[in-house]
Design an enzyme around this catalytic site. Structure first.
Site, PDB file in Angstrom:
ATOM      1  N   GLU A 107      -3.333 -10.790 -15.993  1.00  0.00           N
ATOM      2  CA  GLU A 107      -3.242  -9.645 -15.085  1.00  0.00           C
ATOM      3  C   GLU A 107      -4.230  -8.543 -15.429  1.00  0.00           C
ATOM      4  O   GLU A 107      -4.914  -8.013 -14.544  1.00  0.00           O
ATOM      5  CB  GLU A 107      -1.823  -9.056 -15.127  1.00  0.00           C
ATOM      6  CG  GLU A 107      -0.786  -9.850 -14.359  1.00  0.00           C
ATOM      7  CD  GLU A 107       0.579  -9.213 -14.468  1.00  0.00           C
ATOM      8  OE1 GLU A 107       1.256  -9.107 -13.434  1.00  0.00           O
ATOM      9  OE2 GLU A 107       0.983  -8.813 -15.577  1.00  0.00           O
TER      10      GLU A 107
ATOM     11  N   GLU B  31       5.258 -15.073 -20.016  1.00  0.00           N
ATOM     12  CA  GLU B  31       5.034 -13.656 -19.754  1.00  0.00           C
ATOM     13  C   GLU B  31       3.820 -13.127 -20.516  1.00  0.00           C
ATOM     14  O   GLU B  31       3.028 -12.346 -19.980  1.00  0.00           O
ATOM     15  CB  GLU B  31       6.288 -12.851 -20.119  1.00  0.00           C
ATOM     16  CG  GLU B  31       6.157 -11.345 -19.927  1.00  0.00           C
ATOM     17  CD  GLU B  31       5.878 -10.914 -18.491  1.00  0.00           C
ATOM     18  OE1 GLU B  31       5.512  -9.741 -18.300  1.00  0.00           O
ATOM     19  OE2 GLU B  31       6.024 -11.741 -17.566  1.00  0.00           O
TER      20      GLU B  31
ATOM     21  N   CYS C 162       0.857  -1.176   0.000  1.00  0.00           N
ATOM     22  CA  CYS C 162       0.000   0.000   0.000  1.00  0.00           C
ATOM     23  C   CYS C 162       0.891   1.222   0.000  1.00  0.00           C
ATOM     24  O   CYS C 162       2.099   1.128  -0.138  1.00  0.00           O
ATOM     25  CB  CYS C 162      -0.918  -0.017   1.215  1.00  0.00           C
ATOM     26  SG  CYS C 162      -0.033  -0.199   2.770  1.00  0.00           S
TER      27      CYS C 162
ATOM     28  N   LYS D  35       1.591  -3.101  -7.053  1.00  0.00           N
ATOM     29  CA  LYS D  35       2.819  -2.886  -7.818  1.00  0.00           C
ATOM     30  C   LYS D  35       4.046  -3.404  -7.076  1.00  0.00           C
ATOM     31  O   LYS D  35       4.889  -4.073  -7.640  1.00  0.00           O
ATOM     32  CB  LYS D  35       2.984  -1.392  -8.112  1.00  0.00           C
ATOM     33  CG  LYS D  35       4.191  -1.054  -8.971  1.00  0.00           C
ATOM     34  CD  LYS D  35       4.035  -1.613 -10.370  1.00  0.00           C
ATOM     35  CE  LYS D  35       5.178  -1.237 -11.285  1.00  0.00           C
ATOM     36  NZ  LYS D  35       5.073  -1.895 -12.592  1.00  0.00           N
TER      37      LYS D  35
ATOM     38  N   ARG E 128       0.722   1.408  -6.603  1.00  0.00           N
ATOM     39  CA  ARG E 128       1.169   0.363  -5.689  1.00  0.00           C
ATOM     40  C   ARG E 128       0.051  -0.636  -5.375  1.00  0.00           C
ATOM     41  O   ARG E 128       0.307  -1.692  -4.807  1.00  0.00           O
ATOM     42  CB  ARG E 128       1.684   0.987  -4.387  1.00  0.00           C
ATOM     43  CG  ARG E 128       2.910   1.853  -4.584  1.00  0.00           C
ATOM     44  CD  ARG E 128       3.307   2.555  -3.301  1.00  0.00           C
ATOM     45  NE  ARG E 128       3.760   1.616  -2.290  1.00  0.00           N
ATOM     46  CZ  ARG E 128       4.992   1.151  -2.188  1.00  0.00           C
ATOM     47  NH1 ARG E 128       5.912   1.528  -3.055  1.00  0.00           N
ATOM     48  NH2 ARG E 128       5.325   0.316  -1.229  1.00  0.00           N
TER      49      ARG E 128
ATOM     50  N   ASN F  18       2.124   0.019   6.500  1.00  0.00           N
ATOM     51  CA  ASN F  18       2.380  -0.747   5.279  1.00  0.00           C
ATOM     52  C   ASN F  18       3.175  -1.978   5.679  1.00  0.00           C
ATOM     53  O   ASN F  18       4.263  -1.864   6.231  1.00  0.00           O
ATOM     54  CB  ASN F  18       3.176   0.096   4.281  1.00  0.00           C
ATOM     55  CG  ASN F  18       3.533  -0.674   3.016  1.00  0.00           C
ATOM     56  OD1 ASN F  18       3.010  -1.748   2.763  1.00  0.00           O
ATOM     57  ND2 ASN F  18       4.414  -0.103   2.212  1.00  0.00           N
ATOM     58  N   GLY F  19       2.620  -3.183   5.434  1.00  0.00           N
ATOM     59  CA  GLY F  19       3.316  -4.419   5.770  1.00  0.00           C
ATOM     60  C   GLY F  19       2.381  -5.430   6.407  1.00  0.00           C
ATOM     61  O   GLY F  19       1.157  -5.316   6.320  1.00  0.00           O
TER      62      GLY F  19
ATOM     63  N   TRP G 108      -4.174  -2.148   0.807  1.00  0.00           N
ATOM     64  CA  TRP G 108      -4.394  -3.351   0.001  1.00  0.00           C
ATOM     65  C   TRP G 108      -4.681  -4.469   0.995  1.00  0.00           C
ATOM     66  O   TRP G 108      -3.825  -4.827   1.793  1.00  0.00           O
ATOM     67  CB  TRP G 108      -3.159  -3.661  -0.839  1.00  0.00           C
ATOM     68  CG  TRP G 108      -3.368  -4.699  -1.893  1.00  0.00           C
ATOM     69  CD1 TRP G 108      -3.779  -4.494  -3.180  1.00  0.00           C
ATOM     70  CD2 TRP G 108      -3.122  -6.114  -1.778  1.00  0.00           C
ATOM     71  NE1 TRP G 108      -3.819  -5.692  -3.858  1.00  0.00           N
ATOM     72  CE2 TRP G 108      -3.425  -6.697  -3.028  1.00  0.00           C
ATOM     73  CE3 TRP G 108      -2.699  -6.940  -0.735  1.00  0.00           C
ATOM     74  CZ2 TRP G 108      -3.303  -8.059  -3.262  1.00  0.00           C
ATOM     75  CZ3 TRP G 108      -2.579  -8.295  -0.970  1.00  0.00           C
ATOM     76  CH2 TRP G 108      -2.878  -8.838  -2.223  1.00  0.00           C
TER      77      TRP G 108
ATOM     78  N   HIS H 250       1.281 -34.464 -23.613  1.00  0.00           N
ATOM     79  CA  HIS H 250       1.344 -35.231 -22.375  1.00  0.00           C
ATOM     80  C   HIS H 250       0.195 -34.878 -21.440  1.00  0.00           C
ATOM     81  O   HIS H 250       0.334 -34.972 -20.224  1.00  0.00           O
ATOM     82  CB  HIS H 250       2.699 -35.008 -21.686  1.00  0.00           C
ATOM     83  CG  HIS H 250       3.858 -35.528 -22.484  1.00  0.00           C
ATOM     84  ND1 HIS H 250       4.136 -36.866 -22.583  1.00  0.00           N
ATOM     85  CD2 HIS H 250       4.772 -34.877 -23.245  1.00  0.00           C
ATOM     86  CE1 HIS H 250       5.201 -37.035 -23.364  1.00  0.00           C
ATOM     87  NE2 HIS H 250       5.597 -35.846 -23.775  1.00  0.00           N
TER      88      HIS H 250
END
Length: 602
Positions: A482, A475, A2, A597, A28, A98-99, A74, A498
């Site tokens: 995404e 990718e 965040c 982000k 972010r 944040n964390g 977030w 397979h």
């Protein structure tokens, strides 16, 4: 994952400045937002679920305010909601975080025994209560923060205002980024440099366990023993322009169209004076006999390309690991091993932990990062900076391209110093590097919207490739997932028979990549296998391998260049296809749901 901003000083437009800074940090990732500010020596809190625009509607910007802090959340503990949003207040303490606090349940149980009650599901409210309890005992917030580092486990950047000191902001960090910025009108704290560039380009990187005390006209930094320390003031050389769309509809599109410049900025300094530049500007890597590349997400895919290039050009065995797995595996100390850590932000939690574990095992480390002075850059033995500039869109494009470019240079360097590439070959590759930006422009100028129109309503799409084309497929598939929210999978083309080929039916879209001439005929055979079962083939190849084969429903032809550089051109159409597809679906391209982000939690 965040964003945090804080301000104290003389500027009475603090509320508007906080909101504008939070908007800059939207990249972010977040699902709610809030602010706390001091008015008439009283802390006021406003928060809202959803976008910052919803929060704005609740704020009276006519209030003269000179101290405050803001937060974009977030969700990790508890669903996105107003009650779970930050700031949190318990007793006299108001906090943004944040964390992730790993031992919060244990702390919560203990605090309940002391009479604390909790309104939210968050770990942050628990820490807020813990700080309040310690403050009631010590009456000194600096001493509380000094003690706090030994009581909580996890990652954090905290910004705190106490009811007893409404003219002060305190902050502390561990494993989550935080800067202190200095302006003519006051002081800022923020999770990242862009948040403060509208006001100043002077900032200080805060290290783990360092405590900040901000007053209106002064700042103080202490170590965990509360000893005052002096820190270097850095000057950011860029500008806020990276936060402006500059006429493009989306940041992601703007950043894709910057890829030719990114290649110039990242690669040209290493070749400007011939081979001497490549040797002098790269770390001395000659002694290493084994390499581990450790990364997450798109950086992991770049690492897979790096593996192929280093093994092909330098004949050194390379292992590529997802950082969240690598940090828990058994490592063996060896002075001839090298761990390369790849991270756009330089703050990726699992990659940072892997770096520290490698160092604990006396293994040399090399970081490939985009953000100067980030935690990974500072802690690695050596660092190579990509020159992607600030990347605002959550889904990486130009930084990923720059990571591939750096691996190309590493492979070239190792190949040359190990006498596997001669001077004539080096000169030829250098000439091709100089041509690369022009070729990137050619690829960018193609129209990929017709392909997007074909696939945007699909529920399942498959990407296939062999050898170096396989990570390109990975990718490309990730980008579609995404930002367009389409289920897509990437497979090594030879693996289809397979098991996975059972999923192929009439008109199933297959995006097939064939740029490697060494496995070209094998890849074509795999493509024909799915075509025979009714698949719709979107075929990406190079101009020299293009032929009249009639198995493809749609072709994408990119210019041929040295195999060392070919993946740089091959990924761009897949980035633009994902963009055009997401645009047709009306998705929030720059800020995809549930994504952040900078992933600063495990």
């Amino acid at each position: 994952m965040c964003g945090i901003v804080g301000y104290i000083g003389k500027d009475k437009n603090t509320l508007r400045n906080l909101i504008n800074s939070l908007k800059i940090l939207e990249y972010r990732g977040y699902d709610s937002a809030g602010i706390a500010y001091v008015k008439n020596k009283t802390v006021k809190i406003i928060k809202e679920k959803g976008k910052i625009e919803a929060l704005e509607k609740k704020i009276n910007f006519n209030e003269d305010v000179t101290i405050g802090m803001g937060h974009t959340r977030w969700a990790t503990h508890g669903e996105p909601s107003i009650v779970n949003s930050h700031p949190h207040k318990v007793g006299k303490i108001t906090l943004v975080h944040n964390g992730i606090i790993e031992n919060y349940e244990e702390l919560k149980k203990l605090l309940k025994e002391f009479g604390y009650k909790f309104k939210s599901d968050t770990d942050t409210e628990v820490v807020c209560a813990l700080i309040d309890k310690l403050y009631n005992e010590k009456k000194d917030l600096k001493k509380v923060l000094s003690k706090l580092v030994n009581l909580i486990k996890g990652s954090y950047a905290f910004s705190i205002i106490s009811d007893d000191e409404p003219d002060t902001i305190y902050a502390i960090r561990k494993d989550s980024p935080l800067i202190l910025a200095l302006s003519n009108n006051g002081y800022y704290i923020a999770s990242d440099v862009p948040a403060i560039l509208n006001h100043t380009n002077k900032y200080i990187l805060i290290d783990n366990d360092e405590i900040i005390e901000l007053k209106k006209d002064n700042y103080f930094i202490y170590n965990s023993r509360l000893e005052p320390i002096q820190k270097k003031v850095s000057i950011f050389e860029g500008s806020i322009n990276s936060s402006i769309k500059d006429g493009y509809s989306h940041f992601m599109l703007k950043e894709i169209h910057e890829e030719d410049k990114v290649i110039k900025d990242t690669m040209f300094p290493y070749i400007e004076n011939g081979i001497s530049s490549l040797i002098d500007k790269m770390p001395d890597l000659k002694k290493y006999e084994n390499i581990d590349i450790v990364a997450c997400g798109s950086a992991y895919h770049a690492g897979l390309i790096g593996k192929t290039l280093i093994e092909d050009y330098a004949k050194i065995p390379v292992n590529v690991e997802i950082a969240s797995e690598y940090r828990y595996k058994t490592l063996f100390s060896n002075s001839k091993n090298l761990v390369i850590l790849v991270s756009q932000s330089g703050e990726t939690a699992d990659t940072l932990s892997s770096l520290r574990i490698a160092k604990e095992n006396n293994i040399d480390t090399l970081a490939i990062v985009n953000v100067v002075g980030s935690s990974i850059a500072r802690e690695a033995k050596e660092v190579l900076y990509i020159k992607a500039g600030y990347e605002i869109a959550v889904a990486t494009t130009k930084a990923y391209l720059a990571q591939i470019a750096m691996f190309s240079l590493i492979a070239l360097n190792l190949g040359y110093i190990n006498n596997l590439i001669n001077d004539n070959q080096i000169e030829d590759i250098f000439n091709q590097i100089y041509k690369l930006p022009k070729l990137i422009k050619e690829v960018l100028n193609e129209d990929y919207s017709k392909i997007a129109k074909k696939i945007y309503k699909e529920k399942d799409i498959f990407f296939i490739g062999r050898k170096i084309d396989y990570p390109i497929a990975m990718e490309g598939s990730l980008k579609l997932k995404e930002i367009a929210y389409i289920h897509s999978e990437a497979y090594a083309a030879g693996e289809l028979k397979h098991g996975t080929i059972s999923l192929i039916q009439k008109n199933t879209p297959i995006i097939a990549i064939a740029t490697d001439k060494n496995v070209f005929s094998k890849t074509i055979s795999n493509i024909k296998e799915v075509k025979a079962r009714g698949a719709y083939i979107i075929y990406l190849t190079t101009s020299n391998l293009n032929n009249e084969l009639n198995f493809a429903d749609t072709k994408i032809i990119v210019p041929q260049i040295s195999p060392l550089l070919q993946t740089i051109l091959a990924i761009i159409p897949l980035q633009l296809i994902a963009f055009e597809t997401a645009k047709l679906k009306g998705c929030d391209i720059d800020k995809p749901r549930n994504l952040a982000k900078s992933v600063t939690v495990e």
